[in-house]
Design a protein around this motif. Sequence first.
Motif: not given
Length: 466
Positions: A209-237
């Motif tokens: 199965k997949p191995f996914v690497r997340v470079n935590c310092p590269s994710l700003s606080e504004g997109v952190f949750a969306a990058e890790l957990f995904g988002s639905v259309r219209g959730a943010y600008t």
Amino acid sequence: MNGPLWYSAIIRTPMENKKPRLLFVDDDTLLLETLKATFWRGHVVETCTSPLAALELLKSGKRYAVIVSDMSMPFMNGVDFLRQAAALDRDAVRIMLTGYADLDTAMAAVNDGGVSHFLTKPCPTTNLKEVINTCIVSYMERTAAPDDDIVFSAPLDRFVGVSDVVVRLRAMLHRLGQVDATVLFTGESGTGKSLAAEVLHAVSPRSKKPFVRVNCPSLSEGVFAAELFGSVRGAYTGAVRDSMGRFMAADGGSILLDEIGDVPVEMQSKLLQVIERKEFERVGDHKTIKADVRIIAATNADLGQLVEQGLFRKDLFYRLNVMHLELPPLRERREDIPLLVKAFLDELAKQFDSKSIKISDNALNLLKQYSWPGNVRELRHSLERGATLCVNGVIRMIDLPNSLLAGAKTQVSSQYEEMSEREMLLAALKGASWNKARAARELGMSRSSLYRKMKESGIQKDESAN
């Protein structure tokens, strides 16, 4: 460790080529079904509603990594059962699980039944998983062959070295690959934490199965949750469509949270929820999604110190620290440098489409003496520079980075301190195949100075034949 470094078979243990075996004994059939459904992945699970039936399994020769027993059962209580089980299977780690906890019962379980953990019902699944994973690793450490007798599977080849610390590290990675516990890698930058995570995934049941690497310092606080957990259309600008986060991309596999010490405190609670409950929600959605992912974390920071400073949640630290491996700096495993150099030069020869790339003795000695603040990563980058600049496929001291060459003169003096000046000159000339310009560079002197010293020392041109 004797013999070759690379192997193709597997570790020889009582669990050879098998998943860890678990035995649950409880008269609650619904609980047993729940436990079987929880632990089927990565384990062989057997259940018994009667301690007498469980003893028959043990008498028939079946052996287990962990035995979990209820306290109150018909015909025999848990303490008596585990005491008899210990006589039949001395290696199994024993856990007592009961709804009626008191100090006397716990002491009896520990003293008479040889119980290592005493848990009260209802016990959260996450807590039970962590305890069982810890017990499995303890079992494997006690029953496995000595590290010198371990025969490794192919992915572990990638951790090159013969030092004791690397041999132990490969053995531990193999063992941790057999359990689905959260693992935390710590160590200085460049020591190979990401590589260790990749190897751990490759030797685990999740390797397909997949191995996914997340470079935590590269994710700003504004997109952190969306990058890790995904988002639905219209959730943010800017969210014009549904997006799949990293946890969804890693479904069934492993996710590496690299440099987790840099995760904003505000986002740490969301990570804690995923680790504790194995579930998350996409940004802008209230639907809970189950996370079938092994979590691996890595950092060069001291998380304990960050906890004291209020920069890292204590509960998250404890959840991540179930299994902790610290990778050593290169300066503490200098005996591995020649093997690492050879491995990197073989890689670079393929990269540069060259038959081979070699390194002079003086340059290799310099590499072995350098302090390597950037560790294995700095070593590879230094060799890559040398391979780019070298002449005739041989890396010499002059081809290495300035940070190494700045100390070259001192290193050379140290190398030849037991020699006379004539012996030092001869050694440098022979190491440079009697190329005077190259020998002068490696000795840190001008070519005219080398010629003068050769004349003073009586070194003749025809000595190149010796």
